[in-house]
Write a protein that holds these residues in place. Structure first.
Motif, short mmCIF file in Angstrom:
data_model
loop_
_atom_site.label_atom_id
_atom_site.label_comp_id
_atom_site.label_asym_id
_atom_site.label_seq_id
_atom_site.Cartn_x
_atom_site.Cartn_y
_atom_site.Cartn_z
N ASN A 274 0.75 -1.31 0.13
CA ASN A 274 -0.11 -0.02 -0.05
C ASN A 274 0.72 1.17 0.00
OD1 ASN A 274 -2.34 -1.38 0.20
ND2 ASN A 274 -2.51 -1.37 2.13
N MET A 275 2.19 1.15 0.29
CA MET A 275 2.88 2.32 0.34
C MET A 275 3.75 2.52 -0.87
SD MET A 275 4.73 1.98 4.02
CE MET A 275 4.02 2.23 5.56
N GLY A 276 3.48 1.35 -1.82
CA GLY A 276 3.92 1.71 -3.31
C GLY A 276 5.08 0.53 -3.36
N LYS A 277 5.43 -0.34 -2.44
CA LYS A 277 6.62 -1.18 -2.74
C LYS A 277 6.26 -2.68 -2.46
CE LYS A 277 11.44 -2.39 -0.57
NZ LYS A 277 11.81 -2.58 -1.54
N ASP A 278 6.73 -3.53 -3.13
CA ASP A 278 6.64 -4.92 -3.10
C ASP A 278 7.68 -5.66 -2.15
OD1 ASP A 278 4.37 -5.09 -4.49
OD2 ASP A 278 5.28 -5.38 -6.56
N VAL A 279 7.43 -6.53 -1.23
CA VAL A 279 8.41 -6.99 -0.37
C VAL A 279 8.22 -8.55 -0.49
CG1 VAL A 279 7.10 -6.65 1.70
CG2 VAL A 279 9.54 -7.03 1.70
N GLU A 280 9.14 -9.26 -0.97
CA GLU A 280 8.97 -10.73 -1.00
C GLU A 280 8.89 -11.64 -0.05
OE1 GLU A 280 12.12 -11.97 -3.19
OE2 GLU A 280 11.37 -11.24 -5.40
N ILE A 281 8.39 -12.67 -0.02
CA ILE A 281 8.59 -13.61 1.27
C ILE A 281 9.51 -14.41 0.89
CG2 ILE A 281 7.48 -15.57 2.30
CD1 ILE A 281 5.57 -13.16 3.12
N GLY A 282 10.67 -14.27 1.80
CA GLY A 282 12.06 -14.94 1.42
C GLY A 282 11.98 -16.30 1.97
N GLY A 283 10.98 -16.91 2.36
CA GLY A 283 10.89 -18.43 2.87
C GLY A 283 10.50 -18.41 4.26
N GLU A 284 10.41 -19.65 4.51
CA GLU A 284 9.75 -19.79 5.98
C GLU A 284 10.82 -20.56 6.83
OE1 GLU A 284 5.73 -22.17 7.46
OE2 GLU A 284 7.01 -23.20 6.19
N LEU A 285 11.10 -19.96 8.25
CA LEU A 285 12.14 -20.17 9.18
C LEU A 285 11.72 -21.28 10.09
CD1 LEU A 285 14.03 -16.79 9.26
CD2 LEU A 285 14.45 -18.59 7.81
N TYR A 286 12.54 -22.16 10.66
CA TYR A 286 12.02 -22.86 11.80
C TYR A 286 12.52 -22.01 13.15
CZ TYR A 286 11.83 -26.69 8.56
OH TYR A 286 11.38 -27.45 7.48
N THR A 310 18.20 -20.35 3.91
CA THR A 310 17.19 -19.63 3.40
C THR A 310 17.27 -18.09 3.55
OG1 THR A 310 15.50 -21.53 4.07
CG2 THR A 310 14.42 -19.31 4.13
N ILE A 311 17.80 -17.93 4.63
CA ILE A 311 18.01 -16.41 4.80
C ILE A 311 19.21 -15.71 3.68
CG2 ILE A 311 19.21 -14.70 6.37
CD1 ILE A 311 18.14 -16.37 8.89
N VAL A 312 20.12 -16.52 3.74
CA VAL A 312 21.16 -16.16 2.76
C VAL A 312 20.84 -15.94 1.25
CG1 VAL A 312 23.55 -16.66 1.68
CG2 VAL A 312 23.02 -16.73 4.24
N ASP A 313 20.06 -17.08 1.00
CA ASP A 313 19.41 -16.99 -0.36
C ASP A 313 18.71 -15.97 -0.77
OD1 ASP A 313 21.13 -19.44 -1.21
OD2 ASP A 313 19.45 -20.57 -0.89
N ALA A 314 17.81 -15.64 0.38
CA ALA A 314 16.87 -14.57 -0.01
C ALA A 314 17.55 -12.99 0.12
CB ALA A 314 15.86 -14.40 1.06
#
Length: 316
Positions: A274-286, A310-314
């Protein structure tokens, strides 16, 4: 009325457990486990730790299942019997199992062997969450996200297992040395992986504040929708403020957690949009639980490797 109810519940708990303990010999049931001592560990991380250290010398089971939030967990009557019947109960502590604190105290009072995994950690090594003016406040219980702290938990659990199983002491000591070496190797690998992320993109935005120690040890800036415990509810203002932070700092990705519902993360993603930017879901963390065998995250060390990858790839 609520206070009275809690007192009655505590008294009933003590009475029930005491009567059960005095009415029967607790060793009568161990034949079902080939004579092995029973260890009941609360979290999946602790179950794995006991397995790594004691091997086949104990029968270890978990209290809180895969993907279940320990902050919100409340034991059933069957769980209470398992707690009573265990030769050792291992829990994490620092109010991770927040709704069971009184139960652990009562179990200890009636003679059950209760071990707090984080009980030997120097408080100076722990992080506080939202300290007050006097510097007090609850400690962050998510210690497994620090290899240094998990090594201290390992030593504490190992010491207690050696006392429980004197006949297997040498084996447990050897297993502990080997496991500590695995943790040192894991720490080195994490450092190398995290170095692949540019310093200006090391923002770790998660569902709840479970990764503070990861931030401290490896230089992330951690932001979370909910606080240290999922018992705290995120407000609309919390989501709006975090959305603003993501927008202003050009955060690349936000992360879901396996033990936390996705609705808040989805609301955050929508607020950023809604602020004009897309942020991706980087994955799911345990976060508060390991995964199953199929996920490959069914041991502590593999869970940490999967989270870091997962964190590094995102973010890299």
């Amino acid at each position: 009325m609520r206070k009275l109810g809690k007192r009655v519940l505590s008294l009933l708990l003590i009475l029930t457990l005491s009567l059960s303990l005095s009415a029967c010999n607790r060793q009568d049931n161990w034949n079902e486990n080939e004579g092995k001592k029973r260890v009941l560990a609360t979290t999946t991380m602790l179950v794995d730790l006991v397995k790594q250290l004691a091997g086949d010398n104990v029968h270890v089971t978990g209290l809180i299942g895969l993907g279940i939030d320990p902050h919100e967990f409340e034991p059933t009557a069957r769980d209470m019997k398992r707690l009573k019947d265990a030769d050792m109960v291992v829990y994490s502590g620092q109010h991770l199992e927040g709704k069971m604190t009184d139960i652990f105290e009562k179990l200890d009072e009636i003679g059950v062997n209760v071990v707090e995994g984080t009980g030997e950690i120097d408080k100076l090594d722990l992080m506080r969450w939202e300290s007050d003016e006097a510097g007090a406040g609850p400690y962050d219980p998510h210690v497994w996200n620090s290899i240094m702290l998990w090594k201290q938990v390992t030593d504490n659990v190992s010491k207690n297992l050696q006392e429980l199983l004197p006949e297997a002491k040498e084996e447990i000591i050897e297993n502990t040395k080997n496991y500590q070496k695995q943790l040192d190797d894991l720490d080195k690998w994490i450092g190398q992986e995290v170095d692949k992320i540019d310093s200006d993109t090391k923002y770790l935005v998660t569902a709840h504040d479970a990764f503070g120690y990861l931030s401290r040890d490896y230089g992330f800036v951690v932001k979370a929708i909910q606080g240290i415990s999922t018992e705290t509810e995120a407000t609309t203002r919390d989501i709006e403020d975090l959305a603003k932070f993501i927008y202003e700092n050009d955060v690349k990705s936000i992360f879901l957690e396996t033990s936390v519902p996705t609705r808040n993360a989805q609301a955050l993603q929508e607020a950023v949009k809604n602020m004009g930017k897309d942020v991706e879901i980087g994955g799911e963390l345990y976060s508060d639980s390991l995964g199953d065998e199929e996920s490959g995250a069914d041991t502590y060390t593999e869970m940490m490797r999967i989270n870091i990858k997962t964190i590094v790839d995102a973010l890299k």
